[in-house]
Scaffold this motif. Structure first.
Motif, short mmCIF file in Angstrom:
data_model
loop_
_atom_site.label_atom_id
_atom_site.label_comp_id
_atom_site.label_asym_id
_atom_site.label_seq_id
_atom_site.Cartn_x
_atom_site.Cartn_y
_atom_site.Cartn_z
N LYS A 15 0.83 -1.21 0.00
CA LYS A 15 0.00 0.00 0.00
C LYS A 15 0.86 1.26 0.00
CE LYS A 15 -3.66 -2.61 0.18
NZ LYS A 15 -3.84 -3.57 -0.88
N SER A 18 2.45 1.71 -3.40
CA SER A 18 1.49 2.09 -4.43
C SER A 18 0.89 3.46 -4.16
CB SER A 18 0.38 1.04 -4.52
OG SER A 18 -0.66 1.47 -5.36
N TRP A 19 0.24 3.59 -3.02
CA TRP A 19 -0.49 4.81 -2.72
C TRP A 19 0.43 5.99 -2.45
CZ3 TRP A 19 -4.21 2.58 1.55
CH2 TRP A 19 -4.98 1.56 0.99
N SER A 26 -1.33 -0.59 -8.38
CA SER A 26 -2.37 -0.98 -7.43
C SER A 26 -1.69 -1.42 -6.13
CB SER A 26 -3.22 -2.13 -7.99
OG SER A 26 -2.56 -3.36 -7.84
N TYR A 97 -5.66 1.37 -10.38
CA TYR A 97 -6.79 2.13 -9.85
C TYR A 97 -7.27 3.09 -10.93
CZ TYR A 97 -5.16 0.50 -5.29
OH TYR A 97 -4.78 -0.27 -4.22
N ASP A 100 -6.25 8.00 -9.05
CA ASP A 100 -5.12 8.00 -8.13
C ASP A 100 -5.42 8.95 -6.97
OD1 ASP A 100 -2.73 7.87 -6.82
OD2 ASP A 100 -1.56 8.90 -8.37
N ARG A 101 -5.69 8.36 -5.81
CA ARG A 101 -6.00 9.16 -4.63
C ARG A 101 -4.81 9.28 -3.70
NH1 ARG A 101 -11.53 6.04 -3.94
NH2 ARG A 101 -12.85 7.37 -5.20
N ARG A 105 -6.43 7.20 -0.40
CA ARG A 105 -7.15 5.95 -0.70
C ARG A 105 -7.50 5.22 0.60
NH1 ARG A 105 -8.51 3.60 -4.94
NH2 ARG A 105 -7.20 4.84 -6.29
N ALA A 108 -10.58 6.73 1.97
CA ALA A 108 -11.74 6.33 1.16
C ALA A 108 -12.18 4.92 1.53
CB ALA A 108 -11.40 6.42 -0.32
N TYR A 109 -11.24 4.01 1.74
CA TYR A 109 -11.58 2.65 2.15
C TYR A 109 -12.21 2.63 3.54
CZ TYR A 109 -9.15 0.59 -1.85
OH TYR A 109 -8.76 0.21 -3.11
N ASP A 112 -15.78 3.70 3.12
CA ASP A 112 -16.57 2.60 2.56
C ASP A 112 -16.87 1.54 3.61
OD1 ASP A 112 -16.46 3.89 0.12
OD2 ASP A 112 -14.95 2.54 -0.73
#
Length: 163
Positions: A15, A18-19, A26, A97, A100-101, A105, A108-109, A112
């Motif tokens: 993570k 990526s992030w 991803s 993705y 791209d946040r 991200r 956001a998860y 959710d």
């Protein structure tokens, strides 16, 4: 302790890469790869057996490998097919993705997750998010709270060196 930490290893590796750094399209790459996890797991088992810490190394491998299994099987919860490709990096790269946040991200998860939690039946929430962790903590305490002594010694060492 080894099981808990190892179950987070794939996400703690992929993570941020990526992030945060944008190295992978991803959050499923090197840390989630069976091509990495299998030799790492076997190496940890070998190392643990040589140090006479086989059970710790088994716990690490179980945590690491079940994380990957969970990621492969997770789509079943939503009526979708399993995603074996998630653990086959670099042979099968995960879909990038759409947006791209960056590090946002994770937020956001979380949003959710909270939205899903609110719509779940209360019995599922109690069972999955209250009773299961409570049972796990009770088992950890019953087992003598492994890791607390080690953490206490480490904190004591840091404090003594800072003085």
């Amino acid at each position: 302790m080894a099981l808990a930490v190892a179950s987070l290893v794939p996400d703690l590796v992929d993570k941020p890469l990526s992030w945060g750094l944008g190295w992978f399209p991803s959050g499923y790459a090197i840390g989630h790869s069976a091509f990495v996890a299998i030799p790492v797991g076997l190496g940890v088992l070998l190392f643990g057996s040589r140090l006479d810490r086989l059970w710790v190394s088994v716990a690490f491998v179980v945590g690491y490998w079940t994380h990957l299994l969970g990621d492969v099987l997770n789509p079943i919860r939503y009526g979708n097919s399993i995603l074996v490709g998630r653990v086959l990096w670099p042979v099968s790269a995960a879909e990038p993705y759409e947006i791209d946040r960056g590090l946002g991200r994770g937020l956001a998860y979380l949003e959710d997750f909270v939205a899903e939690l609110v719509t779940m039946p209360i019995t599922d929430v109690v069972l999955l998010y209250l009773l299961l962790p409570a049972a796990t903590i009770a088992l950890w305490i019953f087992d003598g709270a492994p890791g607390v002594t080690l953490l206490s010694r480490a904190v004591g060492t840091v404090r003594s060196r800072l003085r």
